[in-house]
Design a protein around this motif. Structure first.
Motif, short mmCIF file in Angstrom:
data_model
loop_
_atom_site.label_atom_id
_atom_site.label_comp_id
_atom_site.label_asym_id
_atom_site.label_seq_id
_atom_site.Cartn_x
_atom_site.Cartn_y
_atom_site.Cartn_z
N GLY A 1 0.82 -1.21 0.00
CA GLY A 1 0.00 0.00 0.00
C GLY A 1 0.85 1.26 0.00
O GLY A 1 0.51 2.26 -0.65
N THR A 2 1.96 1.22 0.74
CA THR A 2 2.88 2.37 0.75
C THR A 2 3.42 2.63 -0.65
O THR A 2 3.45 3.77 -1.13
CB THR A 2 4.04 2.12 1.72
N LEU A 3 3.87 1.56 -1.32
CA LEU A 3 4.38 1.70 -2.68
C LEU A 3 3.29 2.22 -3.61
O LEU A 3 3.53 3.11 -4.44
CB LEU A 3 4.93 0.36 -3.16
N SER A 4 2.08 1.67 -3.47
CA SER A 4 0.98 2.11 -4.33
C SER A 4 0.65 3.58 -4.10
O SER A 4 0.38 4.32 -5.06
CB SER A 4 -0.27 1.25 -4.06
N ASN A 5 0.66 4.00 -2.83
CA ASN A 5 0.37 5.41 -2.55
C ASN A 5 1.39 6.33 -3.22
O ASN A 5 1.03 7.39 -3.75
CB ASN A 5 0.38 5.65 -1.04
N MET A 6 2.65 5.93 -3.19
CA MET A 6 3.68 6.76 -3.82
C MET A 6 3.50 6.79 -5.34
O MET A 6 3.63 7.84 -5.98
CB MET A 6 5.07 6.23 -3.45
N LEU A 7 3.19 5.62 -5.91
CA LEU A 7 3.01 5.56 -7.36
C LEU A 7 1.79 6.34 -7.81
O LEU A 7 1.78 6.92 -8.91
CB LEU A 7 2.88 4.10 -7.81
N ASN A 8 0.75 6.35 -6.99
CA ASN A 8 -0.51 6.98 -7.39
C ASN A 8 -0.67 8.40 -6.86
O ASN A 8 -1.77 8.96 -6.93
CB ASN A 8 -1.69 6.11 -6.93
N SER A 9 0.41 8.96 -6.36
CA SER A 9 0.32 10.37 -5.95
C SER A 9 0.02 11.22 -7.17
O SER A 9 0.45 10.90 -8.29
CB SER A 9 1.63 10.81 -5.31
N PRO A 10 -0.74 12.29 -7.02
CA PRO A 10 -1.08 13.12 -8.18
C PRO A 10 0.14 13.59 -8.97
O PRO A 10 0.11 13.61 -10.20
CB PRO A 10 -1.84 14.30 -7.55
N SER A 11 1.22 13.94 -8.26
CA SER A 11 2.40 14.44 -8.97
C SER A 11 3.05 13.34 -9.81
O SER A 11 3.50 13.59 -10.94
CB SER A 11 3.41 15.01 -7.98
N ASN A 12 3.08 12.10 -9.27
CA ASN A 12 3.70 11.01 -10.03
C ASN A 12 2.85 10.65 -11.24
O ASN A 12 3.37 10.46 -12.35
CB ASN A 12 3.90 9.78 -9.15
#
Length: 544
Positions: free
Chosen positions: A251-262
């Motif tokens: 979930g942590t990795l997914s959150n980083m990947l799905n951040s609006p900026s990314n």
């Protein structure tokens, strides 16, 4: 060809996975991806991520160990706080490396009202030296962690609570993992200003073939002096490898990947690459842009229509590999520039009360046939067929180019100078009181000639692409044809008579029908030839 989009995706897949492809290899594109600040996006960074509580047996064991350690240090009895019985974990100063180490698996696309939805499965950690591939970093998350356990001190009713904190560094490799990218492909803008719009809406981290993601901790430290510290570290690892812990890390990795900026950086990169890809395949758009009028076109979606429009524009652009004169001149089996036919038989004719029989044209050669245009309005799509009416002889002579066909090098203007010219030998018998055999040569010029044909594309990808050509017919309705004949031996008066014979519309129509029949008989060879030319043009552009 189930859909045009599936054809494009299946064609692109090997290019995206080819390290030798300087233009499209996906790991290189991702490694060079810039954010809105102009800096490289990868590796990804995050300041803080909350993983929540480590539950289950391992979480209980960690809580008990923290309580025991606090009791030893403080000489007081305590237990894990019943209201917060599990340890809480958060991460900080997080860095994710190896996101560019992905291999593109076969994708799936679904037709929607406005275009396509696309599911693109990407396999992490494909490239490594041990498998003989390029050695790229494995998918790794590293940083610091903070583990917080609430403790209940003393016996009721004289109790209080406190927290014991553990901190350390970690590094973990995500193996047996995939990334499923969910995207949409639509059209933005209208008429001449249309362009493709690709938008990734979600990046899902999953296991391979439905299995769990595996976490391999290459580093996990615990600051401070704790009783049973080594065992505590192993228990923290075990807790993070429990289903709940794995879900938290993923979930942590997914959150980083799905951040609006990314997601915005990914979409910006895809937008740039998509336009570059269109220019690579079809050539750059002319200043006037896309066709503004698409009436009469029957496409499966606005995206299909856009791709079709790019193709029909490219047919008329001299700097495109799709340029129609170049395609026709490059044909080698049969050769179309010049086109030759060994024999054309013409039915018996009557002129001036005399009958002419056994009319035969031999060694007919048509030059200038590659001087052809495909006017936008005369190329129509009725999925899956494309109907086109070509105009011949309307272009000025182009530059000399070396043709792309096998055999000795051939250099000629592309397109050749107008008009189209026909040269042939002929023989016939003039029936009168006494039959008179006549032989000679015929020369004709053709202006405003048109030809209609139908093309039906098929094939799963570019290597399987087949363009089936059918319904070939030359149209003489608006053509101006000038004919001159020379007899052997020379006879000026008789040459004028025979010239009028070949000038008769019905004779010209019958010659055209004979040529149509000859070309129709060669339709399988023409289909294979133009299929090969199209395959080569696309592959050259994708791999150059």
């Amino acid at each position: 060809m189930s859909t045009l989009m599936s054809f494009f995706l299946d064609t692109l897949q090997p290019c995206l996975n080819d390290p030798a492809n300087a233009k499209l290899w996906l790991p290189r594109q991702l490694a060079q991806m810039n954010g809105s600040d102009g800096h490289l996006v990868l590796p990804l960074h995050a300041d803080q991520q909350d993983l929540g509580y480590l539950t289950g047996d391992n979480g209980s064991y960690i809580a008990e160990q923290f309580a025991e350690n606090w009791s030893i240090v403080n000489q007081q009895d305590c237990v894990p706080d019943p209201n917060k019985q599990y340890p809480h974990l958060s991460l900080s100063a997080i860095q994710v490396d190896g996101l560019q180490n992905i291999f593109v698996n076969p994708s799936a696309s679904t037709l929607t009202g406005q275009g396509y939805s696309i599911s693109l499965p990407l396999l992490f950690n494909y490239y490594n030296a041990s498998s003989g591939q390029k050695d790229l970093p494995q998918l790794t998350m590293s940083g610091n962690y903070h583990i917080d356990q609430s403790l209940l001190i003393g016996d009721a009713p004289n109790t209080s609570t406190t927290d014991i904190i553990g901190t350390g560094a970690f590094s973990v490799v995500f193996s047996e993992s995939m990334l499923n990218a969910q995207a949409s492909l639509t059209i933005e803008g209208s008429a001449a200003m249309r362009s493709l719009a690709i938008a990734v809406s979600e990046l899902q981290v999953t296991g391979v073939q439905g299995g769990p993601v595996k976490l391999n901790f290459t580093q996990l430290t615990l600051d401070g002096d704790f009783t049973g510290k080594d065992q505590l570290i192993e228990t923290i690892k075990d807790a993070l490898n429990d289903p709940e812990g794995q879900a938290a890390m993923v979930g942590t990795l997914s959150n980083m990947l799905n951040s609006p900026s990314n997601l915005q950086s990914v979409n910006n990169m895809l937008g740039t690459q998509t336009e570059s890809l269109m220019s690579s395949v079809f050539g750059p758009l002319p200043a006037q842009g896309m066709p503004g009028d698409d009436s009469g076109q029957d496409a499966a979606s606005p995206v299909d229509l856009f791709l079709f429009d790019r193709m029909r524009v490219a047919l008329n652009e001299a700097d495109s590999n799709w340029y129609l004169p170049w395609q026709l001149a490059s044909s080698s089996d049969p050769v179309l520039e010049p086109y030759s036919n060994p024999q054309v038989n013409v039915p018996d004719q009557t002129l001036g009360g005399l009958k002419y029989t056994n009319i035969q044209l031999t060694n007919l050669t048509l030059t200038g046939g590659s001087n052809a245009q495909a006017p936008l309005a005369a190329v129509t799509l009725s999925t899956p067929r494309i109907a086109a009416t070509l105009n011949f002889g309307g272009l000025a002579q182009g530059p000399v180019r070396q043709l792309d066909r096998p055999g000795p090098p051939v250099r000629q203007p592309v397109p050749p100078a107008p008009p189209l010219k026909v040269n042939a030998g002929f023989s016939l018998i003039q029936q009168g009181i006494k039959p008179v055999p006549l032989v000679g040569t015929l020369t004709a010029t053709l202006v405003n000639l048109q030809s209609a044909l139908t093309i039906t594309p098929s094939g799963a990808d570019v290597n399987d692409l087949t363009l089936t050509i059918s319904d070939i017919s030359a149209r003489l309705d608006s053509a101006q044809i000038g004919v001159s004949v020379t007899l052997t031996p020379h006879d000026a008066a008789l040459e004028q008579i025979i010239g009028r014979l070949f000038q008769k519309p019905e004779v010209q129509s019958q010659i055209a029908n004979a040529l149509n029949n000859a070309l129709s008989a060669q339709a399988p060879q023409l289909s294979e030839e133009f299929s090969q030319i199209a395959r080569k043009a696309i592959l050259n552009q994708l791999n150059s």
